[in-house]
Enzyme design. Structure first.
Site, mmCIF file in Angstrom:
data_model
loop_
_atom_site.group_PDB
_atom_site.id
_atom_site.type_symbol
_atom_site.label_atom_id
_atom_site.label_comp_id
_atom_site.label_asym_id
_atom_site.label_seq_id
_atom_site.Cartn_x
_atom_site.Cartn_y
_atom_site.Cartn_z
ATOM 1 N N CYS A 2 0.870 -1.185 0.000
ATOM 2 C CA CYS A 2 0.000 0.000 0.000
ATOM 3 C C CYS A 2 0.898 1.223 0.000
ATOM 4 O O CYS A 2 1.504 1.559 1.015
ATOM 5 C CB CYS A 2 -0.920 -0.001 1.214
ATOM 6 S SG CYS A 2 -2.008 1.436 1.290
ATOM 7 N N GLU A 102 -3.271 0.669 -6.608
ATOM 8 C CA GLU A 102 -2.221 -0.250 -7.018
ATOM 9 C C GLU A 102 -2.006 -0.041 -8.511
ATOM 10 O O GLU A 102 -2.872 0.486 -9.210
ATOM 11 C CB GLU A 102 -2.622 -1.695 -6.703
ATOM 12 C CG GLU A 102 -1.471 -2.679 -6.808
ATOM 13 C CD GLU A 102 -0.280 -2.250 -5.981
ATOM 14 O OE1 GLU A 102 0.688 -1.726 -6.591
ATOM 15 O OE2 GLU A 102 -0.319 -2.381 -4.755
#
Length: 211
Positions: A2, A102
């Protein structure tokens, strides 16, 4: 992993209500939260959930300078026994969020709950000099997230907020039950490539806010 995430709710009172917490921090909708920035978290202080703002990127007490925080924005749940025992015991927190980014090749994707619901990442925090900092736990990806990266942030169910925050519960006892891949529904929607630049902090990061 993340490395960027969002918290698009602009009303602090809405955040405090959802997370059933107290405190005050200045906040506005965020579409591109990046490492080294201050982020809102929840800790249990004297038995009460307390909202606060911590620097993203864990700086351990033994650090010579704050730069190490750039390498510790995430904490791999599989490496707890070696690297994160101290904060896991007593310094656990919730990281407020409503989605994360992402990349696959150069194309960003925004992961979120259906209905853009708020949720929380599992975090740990430390104090170095006058700076309090936080790291987000990651685990193996599952579901749609596994199509883009082999890691994803640890998402906590709301029923897990209390035990995760409770410093009287030994953190190691929670690892196998809470630091696990999320099995609920997650949506993946294309995001705007401008999110790759930390200076871009507008709804256009999500294709002009239409998603």
């Amino acid at each position: 992993m993340c490395g960027r995430y969002t918290l698009r709710t602009g009303e602090v009172n809405d955040l405090l209500e959802f997370y059933e917490t107290h405190g005050y921090f200045q906040w506005s909708p965020r579409y591109n939260i990046a490492p080294s920035q201050n982020v809102p978290v929840i800790r249990l202080i004297e038995g009460v959930r307390q909202a606060d703002s911590l620097r993203w990127g864990l700086i351990p007490p033994w650090a010579k300078d704050a730069k190490i925080g750039y390498r510790m924005i995430n904490a791999r749940s599989e490496e707890i026994a070696r690297s994160y025992q101290a904060p896991l015991k007593k310094r656990r927190c919730l990281v407020m969020t409503d989605g994360w980014y992402e990349w696959r090749e150069k194309s960003p994707v925004h992961f979120r709950f259906p209905g853009n619901r708020l949720f929380a990442f599992a975090g740990i925090w430390e104090r170095w000099q006058e700076v309090e900092s936080v790291s987000i736990f990651t685990t193996s990806s599952t579901g749609v997230a596994s199509q883009y990266h082999d890691r994803m942030p640890v998402i906590l169910d709301r029923d897990a907020y209390d035990p995760w925050l409770d410093p009287t519960i030994e953190g190691q006892d929670l690892v196998s039950s809470l630091l696990i891949p999320w099995e609920g529904v997650i949506e993946a929607l294309p995001a705007n490539p401008i999110v790759g630049n930390v200076r871009n902090e507008t709804p256009e990061c999500l294709w002009e806010g239409k998603n």
